[in-house]
Motif scaffolding. Structure first.
Motif, PDB file in Angstrom:
ATOM      1  N   GLU A 278     -15.972 -12.974   0.370  1.00 52.29           N
ATOM      2  CA  GLU A 278     -16.361 -11.850   1.219  1.00 52.29           C
ATOM      3  C   GLU A 278     -15.250 -10.855   1.503  1.00 52.29           C
ATOM      4  N   THR A 279     -14.008 -11.174   1.179  1.00 55.28           N
ATOM      5  CA  THR A 279     -12.898 -10.285   1.496  1.00 55.28           C
ATOM      6  C   THR A 279     -12.276  -9.697   0.242  1.00 55.28           C
ATOM      7  N   PHE A 280     -11.768  -8.484   0.381  1.00 58.30           N
ATOM      8  CA  PHE A 280     -11.078  -7.822  -0.718  1.00 58.30           C
ATOM      9  C   PHE A 280      -9.630  -8.279  -0.764  1.00 58.30           C
ATOM     10  N   CYS A 281      -8.999  -8.090  -1.908  1.00 55.05           N
ATOM     11  CA  CYS A 281      -7.551  -8.186  -1.983  1.00 55.05           C
ATOM     12  C   CYS A 281      -7.066  -6.838  -2.518  1.00 55.05           C
ATOM     13  N   TYR A 282      -5.848  -6.497  -2.189  1.00 55.79           N
ATOM     14  CA  TYR A 282      -5.294  -5.200  -2.556  1.00 55.79           C
ATOM     15  C   TYR A 282      -4.052  -5.413  -3.397  1.00 55.79           C
ATOM     16  N   LEU A 283      -3.958  -4.683  -4.501  1.00 49.97           N
ATOM     17  CA  LEU A 283      -2.835  -4.774  -5.425  1.00 49.97           C
ATOM     18  C   LEU A 283      -2.130  -3.426  -5.485  1.00 49.97           C
ATOM     19  N   THR A 284      -0.818  -3.436  -5.260  1.00 53.82           N
ATOM     20  CA  THR A 284      -0.006  -2.234  -5.381  1.00 53.82           C
ATOM     21  C   THR A 284       0.953  -2.424  -6.549  1.00 53.82           C
ATOM     22  N   THR A 285       1.051  -1.423  -7.416  1.00 56.11           N
ATOM     23  CA  THR A 285       1.945  -1.501  -8.568  1.00 56.11           C
ATOM     24  C   THR A 285       2.869  -0.289  -8.611  1.00 56.11           C
ATOM     25  N   VAL A 286       4.038  -0.485  -9.207  1.00 54.67           N
ATOM     26  CA  VAL A 286       4.987   0.590  -9.475  1.00 54.67           C
ATOM     27  C   VAL A 286       5.306   0.517 -10.970  1.00 54.67           C
ATOM     28  N   VAL A 287       5.165   1.637 -11.695  1.00 49.09           N
ATOM     29  CA  VAL A 287       5.365   1.679 -13.140  1.00 49.09           C
ATOM     30  C   VAL A 287       6.487   2.659 -13.467  1.00 49.09           C
ATOM     31  N   ASP A 288       7.392   2.239 -14.357  1.00 49.42           N
ATOM     32  CA  ASP A 288       8.455   3.101 -14.870  1.00 49.42           C
ATOM     33  C   ASP A 288       7.830   4.022 -15.918  1.00 49.42           C
ATOM     34  N   LEU A 289       7.923   5.329 -15.735  1.00 49.13           N
ATOM     35  CA  LEU A 289       7.262   6.256 -16.650  1.00 49.13           C
ATOM     36  C   LEU A 289       7.913   6.326 -18.019  1.00 49.13           C
ATOM     37  N   ALA A 290       9.190   6.021 -18.155  1.00 45.14           N
ATOM     38  CA  ALA A 290       9.837   6.075 -19.466  1.00 45.14           C
ATOM     39  C   ALA A 290       9.401   4.896 -20.338  1.00 45.14           C
ATOM     40  N   SER A 291       9.448   3.703 -19.797  1.00 44.20           N
ATOM     41  CA  SER A 291       9.122   2.509 -20.577  1.00 44.20           C
ATOM     42  C   SER A 291       7.650   2.117 -20.485  1.00 44.20           C
ATOM     43  N   ARG A 292       6.949   2.666 -19.475  1.00 46.18           N
ATOM     44  CA  ARG A 292       5.550   2.326 -19.188  1.00 46.18           C
ATOM     45  C   ARG A 292       5.393   0.854 -18.801  1.00 46.18           C
ATOM     46  N   ARG A 293       6.460   0.265 -18.307  1.00 49.40           N
ATOM     47  CA  ARG A 293       6.420  -1.139 -17.894  1.00 49.40           C
ATOM     48  C   ARG A 293       6.224  -1.262 -16.391  1.00 49.40           C
ATOM     49  N   LEU A 294       5.599  -2.355 -16.014  1.00 55.36           N
ATOM     50  CA  LEU A 294       5.429  -2.664 -14.603  1.00 55.36           C
ATOM     51  C   LEU A 294       6.804  -2.973 -14.019  1.00 55.36           C
ATOM     52  N   ALA A 295       7.192  -2.231 -13.000  1.00 54.07           N
ATOM     53  CA  ALA A 295       8.519  -2.392 -12.405  1.00 54.07           C
ATOM     54  C   ALA A 295       8.468  -3.144 -11.080  1.00 54.07           C
TER      55      ALA A 295
ATOM     56  N   ARG B  54      -1.957  -2.340   4.162  1.00 53.91           N
ATOM     57  CA  ARG B  54      -0.992  -1.887   5.162  1.00 53.91           C
ATOM     58  C   ARG B  54       0.216  -1.307   4.467  1.00 53.91           C
ATOM     59  N   ALA B  55       1.072  -0.656   5.232  1.00 51.91           N
ATOM     60  CA  ALA B  55       2.279  -0.055   4.667  1.00 51.91           C
ATOM     61  C   ALA B  55       3.186  -1.090   4.023  1.00 51.91           C
ATOM     62  N   ASP B  56       3.232  -2.313   4.582  1.00 52.49           N
ATOM     63  CA  ASP B  56       4.123  -3.319   4.004  1.00 52.49           C
ATOM     64  C   ASP B  56       3.668  -3.774   2.620  1.00 52.49           C
ATOM     65  N   LEU B  57       2.438  -3.513   2.250  1.00 48.89           N
ATOM     66  CA  LEU B  57       1.982  -3.788   0.887  1.00 48.89           C
ATOM     67  C   LEU B  57       2.710  -2.867  -0.090  1.00 48.89           C
ATOM     68  N   VAL B  58       2.797  -1.590   0.251  1.00 50.08           N
ATOM     69  CA  VAL B  58       3.490  -0.615  -0.598  1.00 50.08           C
ATOM     70  C   VAL B  58       4.991  -0.881  -0.608  1.00 50.08           C
ATOM     71  N   THR B  59       5.569  -1.129   0.550  1.00 50.06           N
ATOM     72  CA  THR B  59       7.000  -1.406   0.577  1.00 50.06           C
ATOM     73  C   THR B  59       7.330  -2.712  -0.144  1.00 50.06           C
ATOM     74  N   GLY B  60       6.404  -3.649  -0.144  1.00 51.03           N
ATOM     75  CA  GLY B  60       6.604  -4.886  -0.902  1.00 51.03           C
ATOM     76  C   GLY B  60       6.727  -4.628  -2.401  1.00 51.03           C
ATOM     77  N   ALA B  61       5.911  -3.723  -2.931  1.00 57.14           N
ATOM     78  CA  ALA B  61       6.007  -3.372  -4.360  1.00 57.14           C
ATOM     79  C   ALA B  61       7.323  -2.652  -4.645  1.00 57.14           C
ATOM     80  N   LEU B  62       7.746  -1.789  -3.733  1.00 58.44           N
ATOM     81  CA  LEU B  62       9.029  -1.096  -3.923  1.00 58.44           C
ATOM     82  C   LEU B  62      10.198  -2.070  -3.807  1.00 58.44           C
ATOM     83  N   ASN B  63      10.115  -3.016  -2.895  1.00 59.61           N
ATOM     84  CA  ASN B  63      11.167  -4.027  -2.784  1.00 59.61           C
ATOM     85  C   ASN B  63      11.227  -4.895  -4.035  1.00 59.61           C
ATOM     86  N   ASP B  64      10.080  -5.183  -4.626  1.00 57.91           N
ATOM     87  CA  ASP B  64      10.051  -5.944  -5.883  1.00 57.91           C
ATOM     88  C   ASP B  64      10.756  -5.157  -6.981  1.00 57.91           C
TER      89      ASP B  64
END
Length: 74
Positions: free
Chosen positions: A34-51, A60-70
């Motif tokens: 019954e619940t959604f999950c949310y996925l945030t990704t950051v991609v390097d445009l030169a290599s097209r790889r998941l960064a 929440r905001a910490d979802l986005v900051t979590g991807a940037l921290n990764d």
């Protein structure tokens, strides 16, 4: 109506070298339960790889900051 964020890359999805330009996305993943999950990704445009990425059960905001921290972690 909320203000629209500026297009900082001018719709130019190319980069001359890795680690110079990134894009991100936040996606709601439809669940089998019954619940959604949310996925945030950051991609390097030169290599097209998941960064960086993060996943959570709330959007929440910490979802986005979590991807940037990764992205920044070694």
């Amino acid at each position: 109506m909320t203000a629209r964020a500026p297009d900082l890359i001018g719709r130019n999805f190319t980069a001359a070298a890795p680690n110079t330009k990134y894009i991100g996305d936040l996606t709601a993943c439809p669940p089998k339960a019954e619940t959604f999950c949310y996925l945030t990704t950051v991609v390097d445009l030169a290599s097209r790889r998941l960064a960086g990425w993060a996943i959570a059960d709330q959007m929440r905001a910490d979802l986005v900051t979590g991807a940037l921290n990764d992205l920044l972690s070694p």
